[in-house]
Scaffold this active site. Structure first.
Site, PDB file in Angstrom:
ATOM      1  N   SER A  29      33.340  29.984  23.359  1.00 29.18           N
ATOM      2  CA  SER A  29      32.022  29.395  23.103  1.00 29.18           C
ATOM      3  C   SER A  29      32.071  28.396  21.949  1.00 29.18           C
ATOM      4  O   SER A  29      32.702  28.656  20.926  1.00 29.18           O
ATOM      5  CB  SER A  29      31.025  30.487  22.696  1.00 29.18           C
ATOM      6  OG  SER A  29      31.037  31.531  23.610  1.00 29.18           O
ATOM      7  N   HIS A  59      29.779  28.153  28.009  1.00 31.84           N
ATOM      8  CA  HIS A  59      31.093  27.694  28.455  1.00 31.84           C
ATOM      9  C   HIS A  59      30.910  26.489  29.381  1.00 31.84           C
ATOM     10  O   HIS A  59      29.875  26.316  29.989  1.00 31.84           O
ATOM     11  CB  HIS A  59      31.823  28.807  29.229  1.00 31.84           C
ATOM     12  CG  HIS A  59      32.266  29.936  28.358  1.00 31.84           C
ATOM     13  ND1 HIS A  59      33.578  30.225  28.117  1.00 31.84           N
ATOM     14  CD2 HIS A  59      31.550  30.846  27.656  1.00 31.84           C
ATOM     15  CE1 HIS A  59      33.656  31.268  27.313  1.00 31.84           C
ATOM     16  NE2 HIS A  59      32.441  31.678  27.024  1.00 31.84           N
ATOM     17  N   HIS A  81      35.533  36.338  32.480  1.00 32.39           N
ATOM     18  CA  HIS A  81      35.722  37.594  31.762  1.00 32.39           C
ATOM     19  C   HIS A  81      35.737  38.750  32.761  1.00 32.39           C
ATOM     20  O   HIS A  81      35.082  38.684  33.805  1.00 32.39           O
ATOM     21  CB  HIS A  81      34.558  37.841  30.791  1.00 32.39           C
ATOM     22  CG  HIS A  81      34.310  36.727  29.830  1.00 32.39           C
ATOM     23  ND1 HIS A  81      33.660  35.564  30.195  1.00 32.39           N
ATOM     24  CD2 HIS A  81      34.611  36.601  28.517  1.00 32.39           C
ATOM     25  CE1 HIS A  81      33.578  34.773  29.131  1.00 32.39           C
ATOM     26  NE2 HIS A  81      34.152  35.375  28.107  1.00 32.39           N
ATOM     27  N   TYR A  83      34.077  41.347  32.599  1.00 40.45           N
ATOM     28  CA  TYR A  83      32.732  41.896  32.823  1.00 40.45           C
ATOM     29  C   TYR A  83      31.915  41.109  33.852  1.00 40.45           C
ATOM     30  O   TYR A  83      30.871  41.549  34.300  1.00 40.45           O
ATOM     31  CB  TYR A  83      31.956  42.021  31.498  1.00 40.45           C
ATOM     32  CG  TYR A  83      31.697  40.711  30.773  1.00 40.45           C
ATOM     33  CD1 TYR A  83      30.791  39.767  31.252  1.00 40.45           C
ATOM     34  CD2 TYR A  83      32.361  40.425  29.584  1.00 40.45           C
ATOM     35  CE1 TYR A  83      30.560  38.577  30.582  1.00 40.45           C
ATOM     36  CE2 TYR A  83      32.136  39.251  28.899  1.00 40.45           C
ATOM     37  CZ  TYR A  83      31.239  38.333  29.401  1.00 40.45           C
ATOM     38  OH  TYR A  83      31.021  37.154  28.731  1.00 40.45           O
ATOM     39  N   GLU A  84      32.396  39.904  34.223  1.00 39.58           N
ATOM     40  CA  GLU A  84      31.624  39.123  35.191  1.00 39.58           C
ATOM     41  C   GLU A  84      31.759  39.666  36.608  1.00 39.58           C
ATOM     42  O   GLU A  84      30.830  39.585  37.398  1.00 39.58           O
ATOM     43  CB  GLU A  84      32.073  37.658  35.158  1.00 39.58           C
ATOM     44  CG  GLU A  84      31.641  36.956  33.879  1.00 39.58           C
ATOM     45  CD  GLU A  84      32.270  35.580  33.771  1.00 39.58           C
ATOM     46  OE1 GLU A  84      31.917  34.709  34.570  1.00 39.58           O
ATOM     47  OE2 GLU A  84      33.136  35.399  32.881  1.00 39.58           O
ATOM     48  N   ALA A 111      35.140  34.118  20.748  1.00 41.90           N
ATOM     49  CA  ALA A 111      34.171  34.531  19.730  1.00 41.90           C
ATOM     50  C   ALA A 111      34.340  36.036  19.549  1.00 41.90           C
ATOM     51  O   ALA A 111      34.614  36.745  20.516  1.00 41.90           O
ATOM     52  CB  ALA A 111      32.759  34.208  20.185  1.00 41.90           C
ATOM     53  N   MET A 206      35.377  40.445  23.912  1.00 40.68           N
ATOM     54  CA  MET A 206      35.356  40.817  25.339  1.00 40.68           C
ATOM     55  C   MET A 206      36.306  39.970  26.185  1.00 40.68           C
ATOM     56  O   MET A 206      36.102  39.836  27.391  1.00 40.68           O
ATOM     57  CB  MET A 206      33.929  40.667  25.873  1.00 40.68           C
ATOM     58  CG  MET A 206      32.893  41.469  25.113  1.00 40.68           C
ATOM     59  SD  MET A 206      31.248  41.191  25.768  1.00 40.68           S
ATOM     60  CE  MET A 206      30.234  41.929  24.459  1.00 40.68           C
ATOM     61  N   SER A 207      37.318  39.368  25.563  1.00 42.05           N
ATOM     62  CA  SER A 207      38.191  38.468  26.341  1.00 42.05           C
ATOM     63  C   SER A 207      39.609  38.514  25.784  1.00 42.05           C
ATOM     64  O   SER A 207      40.008  39.479  25.135  1.00 42.05           O
ATOM     65  CB  SER A 207      37.644  37.033  26.261  1.00 42.05           C
ATOM     66  OG  SER A 207      37.768  36.544  24.933  1.00 42.05           O
ATOM     67  N   ASN A 230      29.774  37.256  14.107  1.00 44.29           N
ATOM     68  CA  ASN A 230      28.903  38.319  13.572  1.00 44.29           C
ATOM     69  C   ASN A 230      29.765  39.425  12.984  1.00 44.29           C
ATOM     70  O   ASN A 230      30.945  39.532  13.308  1.00 44.29           O
ATOM     71  CB  ASN A 230      28.024  38.904  14.698  1.00 44.29           C
ATOM     72  CG  ASN A 230      28.855  39.414  15.872  1.00 44.29           C
ATOM     73  OD1 ASN A 230      29.290  38.623  16.719  1.00 44.29           O
ATOM     74  ND2 ASN A 230      29.092  40.704  15.911  1.00 44.29           N
ATOM     75  N   HIS A 242      23.900  37.702  22.396  1.00 40.48           N
ATOM     76  CA  HIS A 242      24.636  36.540  22.904  1.00 40.48           C
ATOM     77  C   HIS A 242      24.054  35.254  22.307  1.00 40.48           C
ATOM     78  O   HIS A 242      24.784  34.304  22.010  1.00 40.48           O
ATOM     79  CB  HIS A 242      24.575  36.531  24.438  1.00 40.48           C
ATOM     80  CG  HIS A 242      25.425  35.453  25.054  1.00 40.48           C
ATOM     81  ND1 HIS A 242      26.771  35.321  24.788  1.00 40.48           N
ATOM     82  CD2 HIS A 242      25.123  34.441  25.908  1.00 40.48           C
ATOM     83  CE1 HIS A 242      27.259  34.278  25.455  1.00 40.48           C
ATOM     84  NE2 HIS A 242      26.276  33.726  26.137  1.00 40.48           N
TER      85      HIS A 242
HETATM   86  N1  HPA Z   1      31.545  42.351  20.090  1.00 37.88           N
HETATM   87  C1  HPA Z   1      32.146  41.931  21.223  1.00 37.88           C
HETATM   88  N2  HPA Z   1      32.258  40.669  21.553  1.00 37.88           N
HETATM   89  C2  HPA Z   1      31.760  39.753  20.697  1.00 37.88           C
HETATM   90  C3  HPA Z   1      31.131  40.123  19.506  1.00 37.88           C
HETATM   91  C4  HPA Z   1      31.028  41.498  19.185  1.00 37.88           C
HETATM   92  O1  HPA Z   1      30.479  41.901  18.144  1.00 37.88           O
HETATM   93  N3  HPA Z   1      30.738  38.967  18.893  1.00 37.88           N
HETATM   94  C5  HPA Z   1      31.128  37.946  19.697  1.00 37.88           C
HETATM   95  N4  HPA Z   1      31.743  38.411  20.797  1.00 37.88           N
END
Ligand code: HPA
Length: 267
Positions: A29, A59, A81, A83-84, A111, A206-207, A230, A242
Site C-alpha cells: 500500500s 493497490h 493475499h 485472505y482474498e 504494511a 498479512m502478506s 500502526n 484498513h
Molecule cells: N496487523 C496485520 N496487518 C497489518 C497491520 C496489523 O496491525 N497493520 C498493517 N497491516
C-alpha cells in the site's frame, strides 16, 4: 516453472522488449508512485491470464517493466493475499513469470503493525527473518522434491546489506526485525499480539511470507521491508483499521521509495 508462465513471459516480452529483468519489486500500500516513474511499459493484470485480481483497495494491479535508475525492473503494483481467496500460492504465477523474465532478486514491501515501541508508525523495518504464524504454505501440493526449500537466510544477507547501505546513504533509519505472518483479514487480538511478541516477532502483517517462500522455491534472492502503519493491537490506544493503514502508509512509503531508488542506483 509452468507452460503458463512461459507463455506469459513471451507475451510480456512482445510488449516490453526482450532485455532481461534484473530485480522484481512487489509494492505494498502507498508505494504506487514508484511504479509511475519507471521508464517502461505498464500491463494490467487483467491482460495477463492467471494473474490475480489483486482487489484490495490501495493497490494498483499493474505489472510495470522498464528501467529505474539504470536497473531493469519488474514492478508488481498489486499482490494477492491469502485472505482474498484462501490460496497461499496466489502469487506463484507472477513470481514464476518474474523468474522467466530473467530476474535474480525480489524485493517485497508491505504494511505492518509494530510490536516494537522503538519502531513507531511512519518508520520502516527491514525483515531479517520471519515467523509463519499462519501455518499455511504456498508449496502445499507441489509434487516435486523442490518443495523442501531451505529457509535459512531466506532474507538474503547480501541484499539486506545493500538495502541497509542505501538507507544509510539517504539518511533514513532502517532497523531490522522479525515479521510474523498472520492470515487476516481480521486484525489480531491483543492476546495474539502478546503471543507472537513473546515468540520473537517485531512486526505483524498479512502478506510477504508466502511470496518469500515462493521466491526461494524459484531460486530468487529475496529481501523485504515493512512500512509500519500502526502499533499492533493492544500496544497503543489508537484504533486499527484498513483506512488507518492506507492513511499512514504514504509517510513510510516516501522514505521507502528513497531507499529503493538508492538501492537501484547502486545495484
Ligand atoms: N496487523 C496485520 N496487518 C497489518 C497491520 C496489523 O496491525 N497493520 C498493517 N497491516
Amino acid at each position: 516453472m509452468s507452460k503458463n508462465s512461459n507463455n506469459l513471459a513471451a507475451l510480456i516480452r512482445t510488449r516490453a522488449g526482450d532485455a532481461p529483468v534484473k530485480v522484481g519489486l512487489i509494492l505494498g500500500s502507498g508505494l504506487g508512485h514508484l511504479a509511475e516513474t519507471v521508464d517502461g511499459v505498464a500491463i494490467d493484470y487483467a491482460d495477463l491470464p492467471g494473474f490475480p485480481h489483486a482487489s484490495v483497495s490501495g493497490h494498483n494491479p499493474k505489472l510495470v517493466i522498464g528501467d529505474l535508475h539504470g536497473t531493469r525492473v519488474a514492478v508488481f503494483g498489486g499482490r494477492a493475499h491469502y485472505y482474498e481467496n484462501g490460496r497461499a500460492d496466489a502469487m506463484r504465477l507472477p513470481l514464476e513469470v518474474l523468474k522467466e523474465l530473467g530476474a535474480d532478486s525480489l524485493i517485497v514491501t508491505n504494511a505492518a503493525g509494530s510490536m516494537r515501541p522503538d519502531i513507531p508508525p511512519g518508520d520502516l523495518m527491514l525483515l531479517n527473518d520471519h515467523i509463519n504464524f499462519s501455518g499455511l504454505n504456498p508449496l502445499i501440493g507441489e509434487p516435486t522434491d523442490a518443495r523442501f526449500v531451505p529457509m535459512t537466510d531466506a532474507h538474503d544477507p547480501t541484499l539486506r546489506a545493500a538495502l541497509s547501505a542505501a538507507a544509510a546513504k539517504v539518511n533514513i533509519p532502517l532497523p531490522e526485525g522479525v515479521y510474523a505472518w498472520y492470515s487476516g483479514p481480521s486484525f489480531e487480538t491483543p492476546a495474539e499480539i502478546r503471543a507472537i511478541r513473546t515468540l520473537g516477532a517485531d512486526a505483524v502483517g498479512m502478506s510477504t511470507v508466502p511470496e518469500v517462500i515462493l521466491a526461494r522455491f524459484l531460486g530468487l534472492k529475496t529481501a523485504a521491508i515493512s512500512i509500519i502503519t500502526n502499533m499492533a493491537a493492544g500496544m497503543s490506544d489508537e484504533n486499527i483499521s484498513h483506512e488507518h493503514t492506507k492513511a499512514m502508509a504514504p509517510t513510510g512509503a516516501a522514505k521507502l521509495e528513497k531507499i529503493l531508488r538508492q538501492f537501484l542506483v547502486a545495484h
